[in-house]
Scaffold this motif. Structure first.
Motif, short mmCIF file in Angstrom:
data_model
loop_
_atom_site.label_atom_id
_atom_site.label_comp_id
_atom_site.label_asym_id
_atom_site.label_seq_id
_atom_site.Cartn_x
_atom_site.Cartn_y
_atom_site.Cartn_z
N ARG A 203 34.86 -0.95 -1.72
CA ARG A 203 35.61 -2.17 -2.06
C ARG A 203 36.59 -2.55 -0.96
N VAL A 204 36.72 -1.69 0.06
CA VAL A 204 37.70 -1.89 1.13
C VAL A 204 36.95 -2.07 2.44
N ASP A 205 37.37 -3.06 3.24
CA ASP A 205 36.70 -3.34 4.51
C ASP A 205 36.89 -2.18 5.49
N ALA A 206 35.86 -1.93 6.30
CA ALA A 206 35.98 -0.97 7.38
C ALA A 206 37.12 -1.38 8.31
N GLY A 207 37.89 -0.40 8.72
CA GLY A 207 39.09 -0.65 9.52
C GLY A 207 40.36 -0.52 8.72
N ARG A 208 40.22 -0.54 7.39
CA ARG A 208 41.37 -0.45 6.51
C ARG A 208 41.30 0.83 5.69
N ILE A 209 42.45 1.27 5.20
CA ILE A 209 42.49 2.39 4.26
C ILE A 209 43.35 1.99 3.06
N GLY A 210 43.12 2.68 1.95
CA GLY A 210 43.95 2.51 0.76
C GLY A 210 44.73 3.79 0.50
N LEU A 211 46.00 3.63 0.16
CA LEU A 211 46.87 4.77 -0.09
C LEU A 211 47.61 4.61 -1.41
N ARG A 212 47.97 5.74 -1.98
CA ARG A 212 48.73 5.75 -3.23
C ARG A 212 49.48 7.07 -3.32
N VAL A 213 50.74 7.03 -3.66
CA VAL A 213 51.51 8.24 -3.95
C VAL A 213 51.29 8.61 -5.41
#
Length: 428
Positions: A203-213
């Motif tokens: 669901r996330v474009d290549a080049g990006r990351i998703g983060l969550r604490v």
């Protein structure tokens, strides 16, 4: 803590202040890693059967002058990079043990595939193994950690790796309760102080990351139920135990009961994946089988879940005069990201791609045995974007047609190498 991409490294690896953070990929290595990933994709292996994958990783790491060790389970590897650099300046205590050595950062990959057919068309790297596919992106995780190891090894040769880093190639992530427990038992966390990983996110474009604490995945268990009772003719259901109806009621009513017996904020969800019963339209069968997964967002609900599920199934089965047998298989707790290690990943990706390439992500109901490592050391997992930018693709994980934008491999490698360098520089 923020860090500019051109900040230098202290200590043994002192760099000019305008020197870009090292650890980017050459074109040759980028091409090699794509080929390596495609080879893995063509030869997927199930959990605890990853002998070819293990051998390929071992050979490439040894070619780079490293010393990988096969895990005691027979598949999977552990490999330290820069161990000699990490020992520089360390003394010994009275017992001959090294002192002054900071616990390592570990980077973990999972190497197994799924037991589903590869249904992609038009690509040269489709799986060559029937009913086996890398449909969860483990081939990407594995290649990214391999690439990070190769880059870090070269930095170590140049004197630019201040602290050792451990690579963990773990088998059997898809096999509950997960191969992480066996890897830990093999000693992969000995000397480790922090651990990081990524998981592909379509669901996330290549080049990006998703983060969550905090929690980023959920607990996941497996449930298997068998129902038995006297069958008979469909003309006389009153003389039988109508197992088809009993099974149908369990499928619909047990999840409903659970939703009223646990705090809804826990996200406890029972979802069915298999139901089998009967062979003829006019025969009430004597046996039925159901299987599914139990997922929840928090630990208290996960600890309560087995008792709650047993009680709900027994109630419905008894109401329909069916004899039930329940096999509740414990899986994995949620992955709970440590704030400090999550910030390390944030700083690392910002150094490589800029802060706008980082997005917040929600907690998913997927399970991940990376959680077992976090029972022992702090760590964090990032969601690695693998969707081709602008494609609008809606492919999901665990589908036979799942594929990735291979640019994500470079992103993963450079995220890991930046994290290793920043971790060493700031003594986290």
């Amino acid at each position: 803590m923020s860090r500019e991409p051109d900040a230098g490294l202290p200590g043994d690896a002192e760099l000019p202040g305008d020197y870009a953070l090292p650890g980017t990929l050459s074109d040759a290595l980028r091409t090699e890693l794509i080929a390596f990933r495609r080879d893995l994709h063509m030869h997927p292996e199930l959990g605890n059967q990853e002998f070819r994958t293990t051998a390929a990783l071992k050979a490439r790491l040894e070619a780079a002058g490293l010393h990988p060790q096969v895990l005691s389970t027979g598949t999977g590897l552990v490999c330290d990079v820069g161990a000699e650099a990490g020992a520089r300046g360390a003394g010994q205590d009275g017992g001959g043990r090294r002192t002054g050595v900071r616990p390592m950062l570990a980077i973990r990959a999972d190497i197994d595939a799924l037991p589903i057919p590869d249904t992609k068309t038009g690509v040269p790297y489709r799986s060559t193994v029937p009913d086996r596919a890398h449909a969860c992106g483990h081939d990407v995780h594995t290649t990214a950690v391999l690439g990070a190891g190769l880059v870090l090894a070269e930095l170590d040769r140049q004197g630019l790796l201040p602290q050792p880093v451990r690579l963990i190639f773990q088998p059997a992530e898809e096999v509950l309760p997960g191969g992480a427990a066996d890897a830990i038992e093999s000693g992969v966390l000995d000397g480790v102080g922090r651990i990081i990983a990524v998981h592909c996110d379509p669901r996330v474009d290549a080049g990006r990351i998703g983060l969550r604490v905090g929690p980023i995945t959920s607990a996941c268990d497996r449930l298997e139920i068998t129902l038995d009772g006297p069958g008979g003719h469909t003309a006389r259901p009153h003389l039988t135990t109508d197992l088809v109806t009993a099974a149908a009621k369990i499928v619909t009513e047990v999840p409903a009961l659970l939703s009223r017996r646990v705090d809804t904020r826990s996200g406890l969800a029972l979802t069915w994946g298999r139901i089998e019963s009967g062979h003829a339209c006019n025969v009430i069968p004597q046996h039925a089988e159901l299987a599914g997964t139990v997922r929840c967002l928090d630990l208290p609900a996960w600890r309560e879940a087995p008792d709650l599920v047993h009680a709900a199934v027994d109630e419905i089965a008894t109401l329909h005069r069916a004899k039930s047998q329940i096999n509740y298989i414990r899986g994995v707790p949620p992955v709970v990201n440590d704030p400090v290690v999550t910030e390390l990943l944030r700083d690392a990706h910002a150094a490589r791609r800029g802060a706008p390439a980082i997005e917040d992500t929600e907690q998913s109901l997927g399970g991940e045995d990376f959680s077992w490592y976090l029972e022992h050391v702090p760590g964090a997992m990032a969601r690695l974007g693998v969707r081709a930018p602008g494609s609008g693709s809606r492919l999901d994980l665990h589908r036979g047609d799942f594929d990735v934008d291979e640019a994500a491999i470079t992103v993963g490698v450079e995220l890991f190498t930046a994290a290793a360098l920043l971790d060493a520089a700031h003594g986290r």
